[in-house]
Design an enzyme around this catalytic site. Structure first.
Site, PDB file in Angstrom:
ATOM      1  N   GLU A 121       2.684 -13.159 -14.363  1.00  0.00           N
ATOM      2  CA  GLU A 121       2.444 -12.009 -13.692  1.00  0.00           C
ATOM      3  C   GLU A 121       1.544 -11.471 -15.105  1.00  0.00           C
ATOM      4  OE1 GLU A 121       6.247 -10.537 -10.871  1.00  0.00           O
ATOM      5  OE2 GLU A 121       6.559 -10.633 -13.219  1.00  0.00           O
ATOM      6  N   GLU A 169      12.459 -17.141 -14.598  1.00  0.00           N
ATOM      7  CA  GLU A 169      12.447 -15.534 -14.738  1.00  0.00           C
ATOM      8  C   GLU A 169      11.308 -14.946 -16.321  1.00  0.00           C
ATOM      9  OE1 GLU A 169      11.860 -11.954 -14.801  1.00  0.00           O
ATOM     10  OE2 GLU A 169      12.070 -13.399 -12.993  1.00  0.00           O
ATOM     11  N   CYS A 174       0.911  -1.203   0.540  1.00  0.00           N
ATOM     12  CA  CYS A 174      -0.421  -0.051  -0.180  1.00  0.00           C
ATOM     13  C   CYS A 174       1.039   1.635  -0.128  1.00  0.00           C
ATOM     14  CB  CYS A 174      -0.983  -0.380   1.558  1.00  0.00           C
ATOM     15  SG  CYS A 174      -1.392  -2.112   1.499  1.00  0.00           S
ATOM     16  N   LYS A 214       7.627 -13.872 -15.735  1.00  0.00           N
ATOM     17  CA  LYS A 214       6.843 -12.599 -16.245  1.00  0.00           C
ATOM     18  C   LYS A 214       5.702 -12.578 -17.248  1.00  0.00           C
ATOM     19  CE  LYS A 214       9.070 -10.004 -14.756  1.00  0.00           C
ATOM     20  NZ  LYS A 214       9.504 -10.119 -13.784  1.00  0.00           N
ATOM     21  N   ASN A 240      -0.132   0.982   6.331  1.00  0.00           N
ATOM     22  CA  ASN A 240       0.791  -0.133   5.504  1.00  0.00           C
ATOM     23  C   ASN A 240       1.019  -1.118   6.585  1.00  0.00           C
ATOM     24  OD1 ASN A 240       0.116   1.323   3.472  1.00  0.00           O
ATOM     25  ND2 ASN A 240       2.553   1.777   3.268  1.00  0.00           N
ATOM     26  N   GLY A 241       0.586  -2.466   6.595  1.00  0.00           N
ATOM     27  CA  GLY A 241       1.667  -3.965   7.388  1.00  0.00           C
ATOM     28  C   GLY A 241       0.453  -4.200   7.424  1.00  0.00           C
ATOM     29  N   HIS A 264      12.434 -36.909 -17.987  1.00  0.00           N
ATOM     30  CA  HIS A 264      12.558 -37.210 -16.625  1.00  0.00           C
ATOM     31  C   HIS A 264      10.569 -36.743 -15.749  1.00  0.00           C
ATOM     32  CE1 HIS A 264      16.322 -37.946 -15.564  1.00  0.00           C
ATOM     33  NE2 HIS A 264      16.724 -37.778 -16.307  1.00  0.00           N
ATOM     34  N   ARG A 317       2.278   0.740  -6.791  1.00  0.00           N
ATOM     35  CA  ARG A 317       2.720   0.022  -5.937  1.00  0.00           C
ATOM     36  C   ARG A 317       1.844  -1.357  -5.771  1.00  0.00           C
ATOM     37  NH1 ARG A 317       6.473   1.728  -1.452  1.00  0.00           N
ATOM     38  NH2 ARG A 317       5.494   1.196  -0.106  1.00  0.00           N
ATOM     39  N   TRP A 362      -4.016  -2.172  -0.778  1.00  0.00           N
ATOM     40  CA  TRP A 362      -3.933  -3.591  -0.862  1.00  0.00           C
ATOM     41  C   TRP A 362      -4.820  -4.536   0.304  1.00  0.00           C
ATOM     42  CZ3 TRP A 362      -1.073  -8.524  -0.870  1.00  0.00           C
ATOM     43  CH2 TRP A 362      -0.968  -8.858  -1.796  1.00  0.00           C
ATOM     44  N   LYS A 385       3.740  -4.257  -5.706  1.00  0.00           N
ATOM     45  CA  LYS A 385       5.658  -4.128  -6.415  1.00  0.00           C
ATOM     46  C   LYS A 385       6.666  -4.365  -4.917  1.00  0.00           C
ATOM     47  CE  LYS A 385       9.211  -2.482  -9.060  1.00  0.00           C
ATOM     48  NZ  LYS A 385       9.055  -3.296 -10.095  1.00  0.00           N
TER      49      LYS A 385
END
Length: 606
Positions: A485, A478, A2, A482, A98-99, A501, A27, A74, A601
């Site tokens: 996401e 990665e 947030c 991407k 926030n948190g 395998h 964010r 958020w 973020k």
């Protein structure tokens, strides 16, 4: 997570808050709100789900407020709704947060038993009630907040304003970032310098446990014991211009195209371009290191995985890479001579920070590879190794990732020299290739047109597989991340040698399989994997270099040809291709590229 922004002494506080919240949209959030005291002294609390614009549409004309706090939320406790949006109010007290307040349930039960009524499902509302209770008992607002903070368990950043008080706002932090700022006769509070840029001329990074009282032109700070302390004010260097998209449709696109510049900036920080050597870093000596432990989350962890190959081959240094959320809870074993490297774009990632504290408590030297030099991780580490990517607004990391790789490559070369496994000529060769990487990245980005066309072809598929060998295996991970996401397509990355395998069972007619295949020492083995999946009907897309493209002609359905790189620069160049592919798939599908659903973020809570 947030975002918080606050101001006191401003001529039109509501406009400042809306502007600041827009800058914090990157964010991640699902609702927004503000509290503002208008020129007549009346309090307005405005909240809305959705984008900041929905909040802006609720702001009455010409409030002329001088004191305000705002927030982008958020959801953690309670669904995204107007009632759960911040600020939360109890009596005269408004709070943004926030948190997570971990002990909010017991606090809420105690307050409810005293007859207090709650209107939200959040953990935040208990803070407003606790402060209000102290004020009703006779405490002034500053003393009330001081009294409440020791009762809160968890990680949080708070912004507090009091109905009827236009002369100050308050903030406090424990485990979550918060800054204060000054500009002329105004005072500011924010969770990110970007929210204050262009307004604050000086900013103050509050230490963990600090509480601040911000007045026009003055900041008063108290530490975790409640004692008055002095914190350094530094020039506010971040320009809001950096948050503009320019000619790009999205911040992510802009940041992909900024990579040549930021890679060059990062490499130049670590190397002597005249001597083709890596600078010594005071306090860092790999000679006696028994092991390098690398810890990060998400993309940062994959950067660490790629560098493991570099530290092993260039320095013969044993490397262990772990995800921060696993590392901190698996009771890790530390050895004499260990060095621990912690990677975080924000420098505030909760799991990474706690993992670093665990290593520090064991007496291990800690290195912070961060993009934010004043962050908590940077301040608490033994040494800081910066990435110099500048502000990254898009939630999906791009330029921060390649900056991390650039810095890690320089560190690997330094380790190779320290440990006697690179001679002067070999070091010079690696440094020369790193200095050449920005120019090669420019050429790689010129392939965007054909990558965009390819993206349109695969956007309709429900699943995409990525394959790679050696250092290209974590890059495949990665690449899959991407795509997941920002396009919401199911994607997986696999080590090409692991096909038989299990993963080869997934291959079916038309399945897109993207193979990262530079013409390196393992090219023939990668080529064999391409043949295996192609023979089973996969639609193979090879990302390679000119020599690899010639060898794969007729074997891959599509070939994206990038410039020829080196062991250290290939992952940088190939990263740009997979980033562009994910970006254009998402654009074609119409998803929210810069702010994908459910993501934030900076993950400052577990």
């Amino acid at each position: 997570m947030c975002g918080i922004v606050g101001v006191v002494g401003h001529g039109e506080a509501e406009g400042f808050i809306i502007e600041g919240l827009r800058r914090l949209e990157y964010r991640g959030y699902d609702s927004a709100g503000m509290g503002v005291i208008d020129k007549g002294g009346a309090l307005h609390r405005l909240r809305a789900t959705g984008k900041v614009q929905a909040l802006a549409d609720k702001v009455p004309a010409a409030l002329g407020g001088s004191t305000a706090i705002g927030h982008t939320r958020w959801a953690t406790h309670g669904a995204a709704s107007d009632d759960n949006a911040h600020p939360h109010k109890a009596g005269r007290v408004l709070v943004v947060h926030n948190g997570i307040i971990e002990n909010f349930k017991s606090l809420r039960e105690g307050l409810a038993a005293q007859g207090r009524t709650f209107t939200s499902q959040t953990d935040t509302e208990v803070v407003a009630h606790l402060i209000d209770r102290e004020m009703q008992a006779g405490s002034d607002p500053v003393a009330a907040l001081k009294s409440v903070l020791p009762r809160l368990e968890g990680a949080f950043a708070l912004g507090v304003m009091i109905d009827g008080e236009t002369g100050f706002i308050m903030g406090a932090r424990k485990g979550a970032p918060l800054i204060a700022g000054l500009g002329g006769n105004e005072g500011y509070l924010g969770s990110d310098p970007l929210a204050l840029s262009g307004h604050a001329s000086q900013i103050m990074f509050l230490d963990d446990g600090d509480m601040a009282v911000i007045r026009p032109g003055r900041i008063e700070v108290f530490d975790a014991r409640g004692s008055a302390v002095t914190r350094k004010l530094v020039p506010a260097e971040t320009s809001h211009v950096l948050a503009e998209k320019g000619n790009h449709r999205h911040f992510m696109e802009k940041e992909i195209h900024e990579q040549p510049e930021v890679m060059g900036r990062t490499v130049s920080h670590y190397v002597d371009a005249f001597e083709n050597s890596v600078h010594e870093i005071a306090g860092l000596d790999f000679r006696a290191a028994s092991r390098l432990i690398i810890v990060g989350c998400g993309t940062a962890a994959y950067a660490g995985e790629i560098s493991r190959y570099w530290f092993g081959s260039l320095a013969r240094l044993a490397v262990e890479v772990d995800i921060a959320s696993e590392f901190r809870y698996r009771d890790p074993v530390f050895l004499p001579g260990d060095i621990a490297l912690f990677i975080s774009q924000s420098g505030e990632t909760a799991d990474t920070l706690e993992a670093m504290r665990l290593a520090a408590a064991a007496g291990v030297q800690t290195l912070a590879l961060v993009n934010t030099p004043h962050s908590t991780i940077a301040r608490e580490a033994s040494l800081v190794v910066p990435t110099l990517a500048g502000p990254e607004i898009g939630v999906a990391s791009t330029k921060a990732f390649t900056s991390q790789l650039s810095a890690l490559a320089c560190l690997a070369v330094l380790a190779g020299r320290h440990r006697g496994h690179l001679d002067r000529a070999q070091e010079a060769g690696h440094v020369a290739s790193l200095l050449a990487s920005p120019g090669l990245m420019v050429k790689a980005l010129e392939r965007e047109g054909e990558i965009e066309q390819l993206a349109h072809e695969i956007a309709g598929h429900p699943t995409v597989l990525y394959l790679g060998r050696n250092q290209n295996f974590p890059l495949a991970l990665e690449a899959a991340l991407k795509l997941k996401e920002i396009s919401y397509i199911h994607a997986e990355g696999y080590a090409a040698g692991e096909l038989k395998h299990g993963p080869i069972a997934l291959i079916e007619e038309g399945l897109p399989v993207i193979v990262i295949a530079p013409h390196d020492a393992l090219f023939d083995k990668t080529r064999s994997s391409i043949q295996q999946v192609a023979s089973r009907g996969a639609h193979v897309i090879a990302i390679t270099d000119p020599e690899g493209a010639r060898a794969l002609e007729g074997e891959a359905a599509r070939i994206i040809t990038l410039p020829k790189g080196s062991q250290l620069t290939n992952p940088l160049l190939f990263a740009s291709a997979v980033q562009l592919l994910a970006y254009h798939v998402a654009v074609y599908k119409g998803t929210d590229v810069d702010q994908p659903r459910n993501l934030a973020k900076s993950v400052t809570v577990e």
